[in-house]
Write an enzyme that holds these catalytic residues in place. Structure first.
Site, PDB file in Angstrom:
ATOM      1  N   GLY A  75      23.006  -1.341  56.488  1.00  0.00           N
ATOM      2  CA  GLY A  75      23.722  -2.600  56.615  1.00  0.00           C
ATOM      3  C   GLY A  75      25.185  -2.453  56.259  1.00  0.00           C
ATOM      4  O   GLY A  75      25.654  -1.379  55.850  1.00  0.00           O
ATOM      5  N   PHE A  89      31.618  -5.831  50.810  1.00  0.00           N
ATOM      6  CA  PHE A  89      32.010  -4.729  49.930  1.00  0.00           C
ATOM      7  C   PHE A  89      32.133  -3.414  50.685  1.00  0.00           C
ATOM      8  O   PHE A  89      32.901  -2.537  50.315  1.00  0.00           O
ATOM      9  CB  PHE A  89      30.980  -4.606  48.802  1.00  0.00           C
ATOM     10  CG  PHE A  89      31.341  -3.571  47.761  1.00  0.00           C
ATOM     11  CD1 PHE A  89      32.405  -3.777  46.911  1.00  0.00           C
ATOM     12  CD2 PHE A  89      30.619  -2.398  47.646  1.00  0.00           C
ATOM     13  CE1 PHE A  89      32.741  -2.827  45.947  1.00  0.00           C
ATOM     14  CE2 PHE A  89      30.940  -1.452  46.697  1.00  0.00           C
ATOM     15  CZ  PHE A  89      32.013  -1.674  45.841  1.00  0.00           C
ATOM     16  N   MET A  97      15.295  -3.120  47.974  1.00  0.00           N
ATOM     17  CA  MET A  97      14.353  -4.184  48.308  1.00  0.00           C
ATOM     18  C   MET A  97      13.739  -3.874  49.675  1.00  0.00           C
ATOM     19  O   MET A  97      14.363  -4.067  50.720  1.00  0.00           O
ATOM     20  CB  MET A  97      15.074  -5.528  48.327  1.00  0.00           C
ATOM     21  CG  MET A  97      15.863  -5.802  47.049  1.00  0.00           C
ATOM     22  SD  MET A  97      14.795  -6.000  45.605  1.00  0.00           S
ATOM     23  CE  MET A  97      14.186  -7.636  45.925  1.00  0.00           C
ATOM     24  N   ASP A 109      28.814 -17.051  48.350  1.00  0.00           N
ATOM     25  CA  ASP A 109      28.330 -16.771  49.707  1.00  0.00           C
ATOM     26  C   ASP A 109      26.803 -16.834  49.756  1.00  0.00           C
ATOM     27  O   ASP A 109      26.124 -15.873  50.105  1.00  0.00           O
ATOM     28  CB  ASP A 109      28.824 -15.403  50.172  1.00  0.00           C
ATOM     29  CG  ASP A 109      28.737 -15.242  51.697  1.00  0.00           C
ATOM     30  OD1 ASP A 109      28.534 -16.253  52.382  1.00  0.00           O
ATOM     31  OD2 ASP A 109      28.877 -14.109  52.174  1.00  0.00           O
TER      32      ASP A 109
END
Length: 822
Positions: A494, A498, A565, A612
């Site tokens: 992903g 950042f 996760m 966010d």
């Protein structure tokens, strides 16, 4: 007459002597301590513990409190399911007569969450029972526990301590311990020798830790042991013959390890065994005949090993579960005894019995110990040879066929032999090619680095006085590079504000998420800001926040390392998955996100505004427990550096509209974003969808439809009629209230938590589905204190409300406060 009168008074005097005065009251200091604990520690809308009443005389008004016989001191404090949150209050030190403290959380999705180092417990020298299971998430194993030398019962399982903790030798001071539960706590390394000197121990549960050691022979000292659970602890070697000294053993669970060798004959002394689980290991040899004679044995699971030999001529009538599949048993094919209703309780499939269909063996027996074909296996053990060792292990004791992990020298020698053979063919050409590739890559990487990083700042960026915060690991860049294949695209999962996110596999078996900033630090101030961010993130510990495992600040890079996760993010589950999140799981996720945000707003120091809140920033673990991610960090405008930014970091559809008026983000901004997420959970619709002709903004689409047509007009069609309408109506209304334009009209996250917790506590989860987490078997990780517990089968879609609401007609009615269980 005088003597007779004295005789008549004697019973009265005895009553006064033995029972004391009837108006005994609790010590005032202890009562004040309880009220302070209520105010500082219990976060739910708690109506018990009423000031002006006596805890010892008004039991119903003081839930969870038990006093001594004279009613002068508190000896038991039970705060389970009271919404305990934060550090243990100092006031608890004043309960100096306390003998039992239960701050556990039996419900996985509930809200108990103890923080801090448990220091106040040091004053409770009379404590005999301590239960902090399933909530303590902050730092390593609390040292203060080792000072509680009067403890008889310690339960601290399911806490997943950080920092790879190990048990201290100081546990040997706890001579009175009878019960020790420390399962699923990330404990690393072999257990201290002092543990095996605690001869009063009756129950030990250390499941799913990273012990990576043998079962010590000193276990023979624990002759009072009745329950031992070491499953999933990466144990190697054999079952020691000293296990036979544990003659009181009733439950022995050693499954899901890499144990090798035979079952020792000394274990025939364990005649009281009722539950024996040795499955999913690499055990071999014949199943001892004496096992079949154990008259108390009810559960026997030996599947997925390398056992051979024949099936017994007769089974004990006590056996209600027999699992022998995926072994190498041979001889005549046995017939299922008539008392077993199905093969879920009796399974001998995928063995080598005469006439048995073994076509599916390679598919069904993927476990390493039993994946070889029958002929292949028997050829490997011909003439008394030992079976092959597990991968990364080598022979240890060939007499009993045990194995041990390969040492580094052995691995190096093996590699050298293979390399020598290959090298004889084309070593010179290979070496030249490698050297040229390395030189080319170094030149390329150096040019890339020089274009983005000023080497003159290297010395300035290095600060020997800055210490990494406790509980997080300072990774080397080389470690992260190895774990991600050099930050290869194949490991990329992903990209966010950042930078890119990679999944990394580490030597110690951990799988972690690695977030690498898209740029390098261009100033010492930028590095200082990044380190300050690491410090702040290291202080945030909650079961509904993604845990920071470590960071890297080497050579100007900025990398954050988080727990991985595996179930991805909520956005993918709602809008991309072909599976269906059921109504209960959606409610659980809503509650989990609310708790995470409440912690950031109310308990973090300093408070944190997420900025966010959206489904892609809600991650799900293996049990689909929701954890909030990406709090505290955003992309700065300077493309050459990534650090904490005070500028807003929001997403269309979730962004607080008030910001454009006030130019200020507050906790109410997070509440707005949460309200949109809650509506997405209810409707299955995206926050912004231009194909939604009536209104592409979800909030404005829901508001009139809910008012005019009701919940059925907006609820996710995937749910069908399988949801409680009243609860989902309340969820939709709450989502709209959170998303009000006026920020002062929105509820706080604490208020949101109180509303949703009440709804969740009064719901019964539906039957397991594809999304539901189920245990491998019905076995518990702990001893069963009572049998005959009721089970709910065939639950209909109307069985949403807890059975505590005894009127069956209330299952779909509005749950007013008067109906809620007290």
């Amino acid at each position: 007459m005088v003597v007779g009168a004295w005789w008549l008074l004697t019973p009265v005097l005895l009553i006064v002597v033995f029972f004391g005065p009837s108006n005994a009251v609790l010590n005032a200091d202890e009562k004040d301590a309880l009220l302070t604990i209520k105010n500082q520690w219990i976060t739910t809308n708690f109506t018990s513990w009423i000031a002006g009443t006596d805890p010892c005389l008004n039991i119903t008004a003081w839930r969870g409190i038990v006093c001594d016989a004279l009613g002068e001191h508190v000896i038991t404090l039970n705060v389970t399911k009271m919404g305990v949150n934060g550090s243990i209050p100092e006031a608890i030190r004043r309960l100096t007569f306390l003998e039992s403290l239960d701050a556990s959380e039996p419900d996985k999705a509930a809200s108990t969450n103890i923080e801090g180092d448990l220091g106040p417990l040091a004053s409770l020298t009379h404590l005999k029972s301590l239960n902090i299971s399933r909530n303590y998430r902050n730092g390593s194993f609390p040292d203060v526990i080792y000072n509680l030398t009067n403890l008889v019962e310690l339960k601290a399982d399911n806490n997943k301590f950080t920092g790879n903790p190990s048990l201290s030798h100081r546990i040997g001071n706890m001579k009175k311990l009878e019960t020790l539960y420390l399962g699923s706590n990330n404990i690393v390394g072999s257990l201290p020798a002092e543990l095996w000197t605690l001869r009063n121990l009756r129950e030990i549960s250390l499941w799913e830790n990273k012990l990576e050691s043998e079962i010590p022979k000193a276990i023979a000292n624990l002759t009072n042991l009745e329950f031992l659970n070491l499953h999933g602890c990466k144990l190697w070697g054999g079952i020691p013959s000293e296990m036979g000294a544990l003659k009181r053993m009733r439950t022995l669970q050693l499954y899901s390890n890499t144990l090798t060798g035979r079952i020792p004959d000394t274990m025939q002394n364990l005649t009281l065994l009722s539950n024996l689980r040795l499955d999913q290991n690499y055990l071999s040899g014949k199943i001892p005949q004496w096992i079949w004679s154990f008259q108390n044995l009810t559960n026997l699971q030996l599947e997925k090993n390398s056992f051979e030999g024949s099936y017994p001529a007769m089974l004990q009538q006590t056996l209600s579960n027999v699992q022998l599949d995926c072994n190498y048993l041979n001889g005549a094919l046995p017939v299922m005894p008539s008392r077993f209703s199905n093969t879920q309780k009796w399974d001998v499939d995928e063995n080598c019995f005469t006439g048995q269909d073994i076509k599916e063996r390679s598919i069904q027996c993927k476990w390493g110990a039993s994946n070889a074909a029958c002929t292949e296996y028997f050829a490997s053990v011909a003439n008394g040879a030992c079976p092959p060792c597990p991968a990364d292990q080598q022979p240890y004791n060939t007499t009993v066929c045990t194995c041990k992990p390969k040492d580094e020298e052995s691995k190096t020698n093996t590699s050298a032999i293979v390399g020598g053979v290959v090298g004889a063919v084309g070593g010179v050409l290979l070496t030249v090619s490698i050297v040229l590739c390395i030189l080319w890559k170094r030149k390329k990487d150096h040019a890339k680095l020089m274009g983005r990083f000023n080497p003159q700042l290297a010395e300035e960026l290095y600060d020997p006085n800055w210490q990494a915060p406790a509980g997080v690991q300072r990774f080397k860049l080389s470690e992260l590079s190895r774990a991600t294949g050099g930050f290869d695209e194949a490991h990329e999962i992903g990209e966010g504000g950042f930078g890119k996110v990679f999944v990394g596999e580490f030597k110690d078996g951990r799988t972690l998420a690695i977030k690498r900033a898209s740029g390098l630090v261009s100033s010492s101030q930028g590095m200082a800001e990044f380190r300050n961010e690491v410090l702040l993130l290291s202080r945030l510990h909650h079961k509904n926040l993604v845990r920071l495992e470590g960071f890297c600040d080497e050579s100007g890079v900025q990398v954050l390392v988080y727990e991985f996760m595996r179930q991805g993010n909520l956005h993918a589950h709602l809008f991309r998955s072909t599976k269906r999140l059921n109504w209960y799981k959606r409610l659980e996720i809503a509650v989990g996100v609310a708790h995470g945000l409440e912690y950031l707003h109310s308990y973090a120091d300093p408070p944190v505004i997420h900025r966010d809140v959206k489904p892609s920033n809600v991650l799900l673990d293996d049990n689909l427990i929701a954890k909030v991610a990406d709090f505290g960090i955003s992309k700065a405008t300077d493309t050459e550096a990534t650090h904490v930014s005070t500028r807003p970091a929001g997403t269309a559809g979730y962004f607080d509209p008030q910001y454009f008026i006030r130019q200020q983000l507050t906790t109410a901004s997070d509440v707005y974003g949460y309200g949109v997420v809650l509506l997405e959970l209810v409707t299955g619709q995206r926050a912004i969808d231009h194909t939604r002709i009536s209104n592409f903004n979800l909030v404005e689409w829901v508001r009139p439809k809910l008012k005019e047509e009701g919940i059925r007009a907006i609820v996710d069609p995937k749910l069908g009629d399988d949801y409680p309408e009243d609860i989902y109506q309340d969820m939709a209304k709450l989502g709209l209230q959170c998303a009000l334009f006026d920020k002062d009209s929105r509820p706080t996250m604490k208020e949101v938590v109180n509303i949703l917790d009440t709804n969740l506590s009064n719901c019964i989860p539906p039957p397991p589905s594809d999304y539901s987490f189920t245990w491998e078997s019905g076995d518990s990780d702990y001893p069963t204190k009572a049998s005959g517990s009721a089970s709910v089968t065939g639950a209909s879609t109307s069985s949403y409300v807890s059975s505590k609401l005894t009127d069956p007609d209330l299952s779909h009615k509005k749950m007013s406060s008067s109906l809620l269980p007290r």
